[in-house]
Design a protein around this motif. Sequence first.
Motif, mmCIF file in Angstrom:
data_model
loop_
_atom_site.group_PDB
_atom_site.id
_atom_site.type_symbol
_atom_site.label_atom_id
_atom_site.label_comp_id
_atom_site.label_asym_id
_atom_site.label_seq_id
_atom_site.Cartn_x
_atom_site.Cartn_y
_atom_site.Cartn_z
ATOM 1 N N VAL A 57 0.129 12.719 0.642
ATOM 2 C CA VAL A 57 -0.645 12.002 -0.990
ATOM 3 C C VAL A 57 -0.364 10.031 -1.218
ATOM 4 C CG1 VAL A 57 -2.285 12.941 -2.867
ATOM 5 C CG2 VAL A 57 -0.784 14.159 -0.601
ATOM 6 N N TRP B 220 -6.867 12.341 -6.045
ATOM 7 C CA TRP B 220 -6.094 12.448 -4.533
ATOM 8 C C TRP B 220 -4.182 13.016 -5.118
ATOM 9 C CZ3 TRP B 220 -6.945 7.966 -0.772
ATOM 10 C CH2 TRP B 220 -8.175 8.249 -0.368
ATOM 11 N N TYR C 159 -0.806 7.815 1.832
ATOM 12 C CA TYR C 159 -2.416 7.549 1.084
ATOM 13 C C TYR C 159 -2.962 6.577 0.085
ATOM 14 C CZ TYR C 159 -2.840 11.579 4.163
ATOM 15 O OH TYR C 159 -2.778 12.613 5.511
ATOM 16 N N ALA D 288 -1.816 2.796 1.049
ATOM 17 C CA ALA D 288 -2.974 2.149 2.321
ATOM 18 C C ALA D 288 -3.917 1.478 1.556
ATOM 19 C CB ALA D 288 -3.221 3.856 3.337
ATOM 20 N N THR E 52 -6.015 15.035 8.504
ATOM 21 C CA THR E 52 -5.312 14.726 7.513
ATOM 22 C C THR E 52 -5.260 15.814 6.287
ATOM 23 O OG1 THR E 52 -6.963 12.886 7.491
ATOM 24 C CG2 THR E 52 -6.497 12.864 5.144
ATOM 25 N N ALA F 235 -6.878 2.459 -0.322
ATOM 26 C CA ALA F 235 -7.161 2.689 -1.103
ATOM 27 C C ALA F 235 -7.002 1.718 -2.366
ATOM 28 C CB ALA F 235 -5.552 3.131 -1.744
ATOM 29 N N GLN G 272 -0.847 16.755 5.163
ATOM 30 C CA GLN G 272 -0.643 16.756 3.445
ATOM 31 C C GLN G 272 -0.543 17.890 2.749
ATOM 32 O OE1 GLN G 272 -4.165 15.909 0.697
ATOM 33 N NE2 GLN G 272 -4.966 15.021 2.951
ATOM 34 N N GLY H 248 -7.114 10.946 1.122
ATOM 35 C CA GLY H 248 -6.629 10.001 3.290
ATOM 36 C C GLY H 248 -8.039 9.745 3.674
ATOM 37 N N GLN H 249 -9.141 9.479 3.281
ATOM 38 C CA GLN H 249 -10.847 9.711 3.588
ATOM 39 C C GLN H 249 -11.697 8.632 2.201
ATOM 40 O OE1 GLN H 249 -12.610 13.283 4.562
ATOM 41 N NE2 GLN H 249 -11.649 12.429 6.382
#
Length: 446
Positions: free
Chosen positions: A279, A299, A282, A285, A268, A288, A272, A343-344
């Motif tokens: 980003v 982020w 991300y 998503a 991830t 998010a 980016q 992304g996490q």
Amino acid sequence: MRAALRAFLTLWLLFAGAAFARAETIVFTDVNVVPMDRERVIARTTVIVTDGQITSIGIKAKLPAGTPVVDGKRAWLVPGLADMHNHVTSRDDLSLLLANGVTTMLNMGEATNAFNGRTRIAVNRGEVPGPYVFTAFVVDGDPQYGHFVVRTPDEARAIVRLAKANGYSFMKVYTNLSAEAFAALADEAKRQGIGVVGHNVKAVGLAKQLAAGQAMVAHVEEFFYGFFPEPPADDQNAPPADARIAEAIALVKAHDAFVTSDLFNYRTIAAQFGKPEVVKAYLAAPEARYLSPADRLAWAGSGYQKKAVDLSRRVAFEARFVKAMADADVQLIAGGDAPTIPGQVPGFALHEEIDAMLSAGLTPWQALSAATRTPGAFIAKTVPGAAKFGVIAPGYRADLLLVAENPLEKPATLRAPLGVMAHGRWYDRAALDAMLAEVSARRAAP
């Protein structure tokens, strides 16, 4: 008024769904148990839980009338998942973890005092929904990365004692710690019975760190910096030669150490570098929507997107490295860096890590072991007196995950638990959905 009503209804749904939240004894019937003690299934059996601990498997004991029963209807009961590298510090993020089947977590540094000293205790007592929480206190040799700084052996010894007094289970060493401070910290940690985990320390190197008792390497990529040879000057992101993998595996096995598989995390990050559009993706998503406003801002402003770096060859090497470690029975544990890395998202990221391990060629048994039984072995080795978990067996914590299909054949089933048990509380699907809805509603509010 509408917001207050919505909050009330959400809370009502949460506790109504968790029908057996405070029962002393709960019985699971007609379940296929994947105990994770070895690769096997115990078909259509009964599991009895008392006071948050598994008391029997396959024994239909006579129980008092009114004892809560969960009819498994031939679903699959597996140990709850463990996220052994995150930076979760909020109750909302704890809810996200639990709703994703995570029943144990290790905060790997920078937990707030309130989280470590109040929230952790409340969660571990079962007073607040969430996974069982362990924490690590991170120290470095200079303030470059914003961590707590120790420069002398005396300071290192003192901080170990202070961390233990404040309930931390681990000391996390960081990149710029001096060799003298590391040696003192490792020695004092042995005296105090507190585990040492973390990064490669540039002044020491992983070989000496593991020899001194460091129990866990916090990222697979730390081997790039602290064990494998330096890359060529004209190709700084070149991967090591595959022939060197066996040496790294031999080192880890010689010291019976653990390694955190963070394939998804590294992939991830690599995706980016120099790419703000990644980003943005991300942040768009579906998961998010559960991010805190502070994490969304962090982020969006992440430094990774500001500099182009090609890590693709290292990403591919790391997948081969993790596969080789798994096949050599290196003790891999699953984790990442949620929510600090774009992304996490907490909870969801652990499933992405399991998928990344599968993509690297690990079997479902190997990947699921890294998120259940091996974290349990890690805590048993490094935290004196900790309750056993990670396996479905009498005497173990009743951290349980009920899923629709056999995860050893269809690991994706772990993403949609039918129910989760943590701290002796049973949360059915309605309760888990209510948790997610509450977090989403609160974090979407102005």
